[in-house]
Design a protein around this motif. Structure first.
Motif, mmCIF file in Angstrom:
data_model
loop_
_atom_site.group_PDB
_atom_site.id
_atom_site.type_symbol
_atom_site.label_atom_id
_atom_site.label_comp_id
_atom_site.label_asym_id
_atom_site.label_seq_id
_atom_site.Cartn_x
_atom_site.Cartn_y
_atom_site.Cartn_z
ATOM 1 N N VAL A 171 -2.297 6.023 10.942
ATOM 2 C CA VAL A 171 -2.866 6.737 9.802
ATOM 3 C C VAL A 171 -2.105 6.336 8.545
ATOM 4 O O VAL A 171 -0.995 5.807 8.617
ATOM 5 N N THR A 172 -2.697 6.592 7.396
ATOM 6 C CA THR A 172 -2.013 6.356 6.129
ATOM 7 C C THR A 172 -1.204 7.590 5.750
ATOM 8 O O THR A 172 -1.310 8.646 6.385
ATOM 9 N N GLY A 173 -0.422 7.457 4.691
ATOM 10 C CA GLY A 173 0.411 8.570 4.266
ATOM 11 C C GLY A 173 -0.390 9.795 3.869
ATOM 12 O O GLY A 173 -0.070 10.923 4.262
ATOM 13 N N TRP A 174 -1.460 9.599 3.075
ATOM 14 C CA TRP A 174 -2.244 10.764 2.642
ATOM 15 C C TRP A 174 -2.976 11.408 3.810
ATOM 16 O O TRP A 174 -3.128 12.643 3.860
ATOM 17 N N GLN A 175 -3.408 10.586 4.769
ATOM 18 C CA GLN A 175 -4.081 11.142 5.937
ATOM 19 C C GLN A 175 -3.117 11.986 6.763
ATOM 20 O O GLN A 175 -3.471 13.085 7.229
ATOM 21 N N LEU A 176 -1.909 11.489 6.957
ATOM 22 C CA LEU A 176 -0.915 12.220 7.727
ATOM 23 C C LEU A 176 -0.588 13.558 7.073
ATOM 24 O O LEU A 176 -0.562 14.600 7.743
ATOM 25 N N THR A 205 6.388 1.024 6.723
ATOM 26 C CA THR A 205 6.263 2.319 7.389
ATOM 27 C C THR A 205 7.172 3.359 6.753
ATOM 28 O O THR A 205 6.861 4.562 6.749
ATOM 29 N N GLU A 206 8.289 2.920 6.201
ATOM 30 C CA GLU A 206 9.264 3.851 5.640
ATOM 31 C C GLU A 206 8.792 4.470 4.321
ATOM 32 O O GLU A 206 9.256 5.549 3.955
ATOM 33 N N TRP A 207 7.905 3.800 3.590
ATOM 34 C CA TRP A 207 7.571 4.202 2.227
ATOM 35 C C TRP A 207 6.975 5.600 2.157
ATOM 36 O O TRP A 207 7.387 6.406 1.333
ATOM 37 N N GLU A 208 5.973 5.890 2.975
ATOM 38 C CA GLU A 208 5.366 7.221 2.968
ATOM 39 C C GLU A 208 5.399 7.873 4.340
ATOM 40 O O GLU A 208 5.783 9.026 4.478
ATOM 41 N N LEU A 209 4.974 7.128 5.360
ATOM 42 C CA LEU A 209 4.902 7.716 6.700
ATOM 43 C C LEU A 209 6.268 8.224 7.150
ATOM 44 O O LEU A 209 6.386 9.323 7.706
ATOM 45 N N GLY A 210 7.297 7.427 6.921
ATOM 46 C CA GLY A 210 8.637 7.847 7.319
ATOM 47 C C GLY A 210 9.099 9.076 6.561
ATOM 48 O O GLY A 210 9.720 9.989 7.133
ATOM 49 N N GLU A 211 8.788 9.127 5.262
ATOM 50 C CA GLU A 211 9.172 10.285 4.457
ATOM 51 C C GLU A 211 8.452 11.552 4.912
ATOM 52 O O GLU A 211 9.051 12.628 5.002
ATOM 53 N N VAL A 212 7.161 11.433 5.210
ATOM 54 C CA VAL A 212 6.410 12.608 5.672
ATOM 55 C C VAL A 212 6.965 13.092 7.004
ATOM 56 O O VAL A 212 7.172 14.298 7.211
ATOM 57 N N CYS A 213 7.213 12.174 7.912
ATOM 58 C CA CYS A 213 7.745 12.565 9.229
ATOM 59 C C CYS A 213 9.106 13.245 9.098
ATOM 60 O O CYS A 213 9.393 14.224 9.780
ATOM 61 N N LYS A 214 9.930 12.721 8.201
ATOM 62 C CA LYS A 214 11.256 13.301 7.986
ATOM 63 C C LYS A 214 11.152 14.727 7.461
ATOM 64 O O LYS A 214 11.836 15.647 7.921
ATOM 65 N N ILE A 220 8.973 9.649 15.080
ATOM 66 C CA ILE A 220 8.277 8.365 15.044
ATOM 67 C C ILE A 220 8.476 7.637 16.367
ATOM 68 O O ILE A 220 9.582 7.573 16.908
ATOM 69 N N LEU A 221 7.374 7.099 16.900
ATOM 70 C CA LEU A 221 7.375 6.299 18.123
ATOM 71 C C LEU A 221 6.916 4.897 17.728
ATOM 72 O O LEU A 221 5.721 4.628 17.667
ATOM 73 N N PRO A 222 7.841 3.990 17.415
ATOM 74 C CA PRO A 222 7.437 2.657 16.948
ATOM 75 C C PRO A 222 6.732 1.853 18.031
ATOM 76 O O PRO A 222 7.215 1.750 19.163
ATOM 77 N N TRP A 223 5.565 1.285 17.669
ATOM 78 C CA TRP A 223 4.942 0.307 18.556
ATOM 79 C C TRP A 223 5.179 -1.077 17.976
ATOM 80 O O TRP A 223 5.489 -1.228 16.804
ATOM 81 N N SER A 224 5.071 -2.089 18.832
ATOM 82 C CA SER A 224 5.395 -3.466 18.462
ATOM 83 C C SER A 224 6.787 -3.566 17.851
ATOM 84 O O SER A 224 6.964 -4.168 16.787
ATOM 85 N N LEU A 362 16.582 12.953 0.964
ATOM 86 C CA LEU A 362 15.149 13.012 0.685
ATOM 87 C C LEU A 362 14.916 12.854 -0.809
ATOM 88 O O LEU A 362 15.738 13.265 -1.633
ATOM 89 N N LEU A 363 13.780 12.268 -1.169
ATOM 90 C CA LEU A 363 13.411 12.170 -2.569
ATOM 91 C C LEU A 363 12.995 13.547 -3.071
ATOM 92 O O LEU A 363 12.209 14.248 -2.418
ATOM 93 N N VAL A 364 13.524 13.949 -4.226
ATOM 94 C CA VAL A 364 13.183 15.236 -4.815
ATOM 95 C C VAL A 364 12.587 14.992 -6.187
ATOM 96 O O VAL A 364 13.185 14.332 -7.026
ATOM 97 N N LEU A 365 11.376 15.500 -6.421
ATOM 98 C CA LEU A 365 10.697 15.292 -7.704
ATOM 99 C C LEU A 365 11.346 16.119 -8.809
ATOM 100 O O LEU A 365 11.903 17.162 -8.552
#
Length: 365
Positions: A171-176, A205-214, A220-224, A362-365
């Protein structure tokens, strides 16, 4: 170069913030069964006997987490895992499978609709020879189905006891984030994991997906994790081993995935491999073990999905899960630096302006 011994045992971790413990290496079953007539055509698949031997060795070396999907080998992968599972203590094994891709020619034989999920889960349970699935994962986003329909259906499966935990993949970051927010707002069953491509050659993967998961507590279960063979050290500037997936996709002009041969044109690919080789020699470990261990050092990673067509591949890879050795801070920095990629907008700006506003990493706005 040293590799793991067959006595190596992999460690165990929780998946994300849930209470389920799994081995830090997960055996992916995509290589099980003939791919004749299947969506994905892959070379060198393992027959049932060879697959069972690999599963036996995986458990012997401390593994308890097995990942498959209904689409793998057109259901044959699940059937092979199921015939093996009949000979095991079921509660000691964590079985994960997935739903989304076509399993027939009909218009409702694909997707994440209530109709398809309810049909697919029953077929997966039959093939797996089990009354429940430990981790049921959506294999990819389905633009044709309202997400609330998918989430409510999956919640029903958990409450019926057919599924223990829920996971996502591709999935993409916004979808997640949308899925997570809807789950909270509508009181659907929460998701505990995200299976996604993640390795030293795929850091986006780290840009958005990793941040959301964190932030949201998903593991995260890395494939490949070895980039379909690129990070094994067997691919050189002169070519890839005959019969390997790198060589296979380099010849397949109909492949739907990005052509792996394109990576050979990137100088960074060879720089990554050079540093991997150097760190492996320093550590007395194999190149694949170092690539896998780098992932296990990433805080969002719960378990790394490995695949093996040969027993020696499995035994070597399992050495990465041994918690008795770690990469040094210097080695992690070198691997991180050489594999780093320049972020695109808006990530580049967001990273720069948050330097003084970070809280607990974590990034804080």
């Amino acid at each position: 170069m040293a590799t793991s011994s067959s006595s190596s045992k992999c460690g165990v971790r929780y998946i994300g913030n849930c209470g389920l413990k799994v081995s830090n290496l997960c055996l992916g079953a995509m290589t099980f069964g003939s791919t004749e007539g299947a969506m994905f055509h892959l070379p060198g698949q393992s027959d049932e006997a060879a697959s069972h031997a690999i599963l036996d060795k995986f458990v012997e070396m401390g593994g308890n987490f097995i990942d498959t999907a209904d689409i793998y080998s057109a259901g044959r992968s699940e059937s092979i895992v199921g015939s093996w599972l009949q000979k095991q203590a079921r509660e000691q094994i964590v079985i994960a499978t997935k739903v989304r891709f076509p399993m027939g020619a009909g218009p409702n034989d694909v997707g994440l609709s209530r109709k398809h999920i309810l049909s697919a889960v029953e077929e997966s349970l039959k093939r797996l020879n089990t009354s429940y699935i430990d981790l049921y994962q959506t294999h990819a986003w389905d633009d044709g189905t309202p997400i609330e329909e998918t989430l409510s259906t999956l919640t029903d499966l958990v409450r019926q006891g057919k599924v223990r935990y829920l996971g996502l993949s591709n999935v993409t970051g916004w979808q997640l984030q949308k899925i997570i927010d809807l789950t909270k707002y509508k009181h659907y069953e929460p998701f505990v994991s995200l299976q996604v491509q993640y390795n030293l050659m795929c850091r986006e993967t780290e840009w958005e997906l990793g941040e959301v998961c964190k932030r949201e507590g998903l593991g995260i279960l890395p494939w490949s994790p070895l980039k379909t063979g690129w990070l094994t050290g067997k691919v050189t500037r002169s070519g890839a081993p005959e019969g390997s997936r790198v060589e296979h996709q380099g010849k397949d002009d109909t492949a739907k995935l990005p052509f792996l041969r394109d990576y050979a044109k990137e100088e960074q690919t060879w720089q990554i491999l050079d540093v991997l080789k150097a760190v492996a020699e320093e550590s007395g470990k194999s190149i694949p073990q170092v690539a896998l261990k780098w992932l296990l050092h990433q805080e969002t990673v719960s378990s790394v999905v490995i695949g093996a067509k040969k027993m020696e591949q499995l035994v070597d890879n399992m050495g990465a899960g041994d918690d008795s050795w770690k990469l040094t801070a210097d080695q992690l920095k070198r691997l991180g630096d050489v594999s780093d990629i320049m972020p695109l907008y808006p990530y580049s700006i967001m990273d720069a302006v948050q330097v003084q506003r970070r809280r607990n990493g974590l990034l804080v706005l």
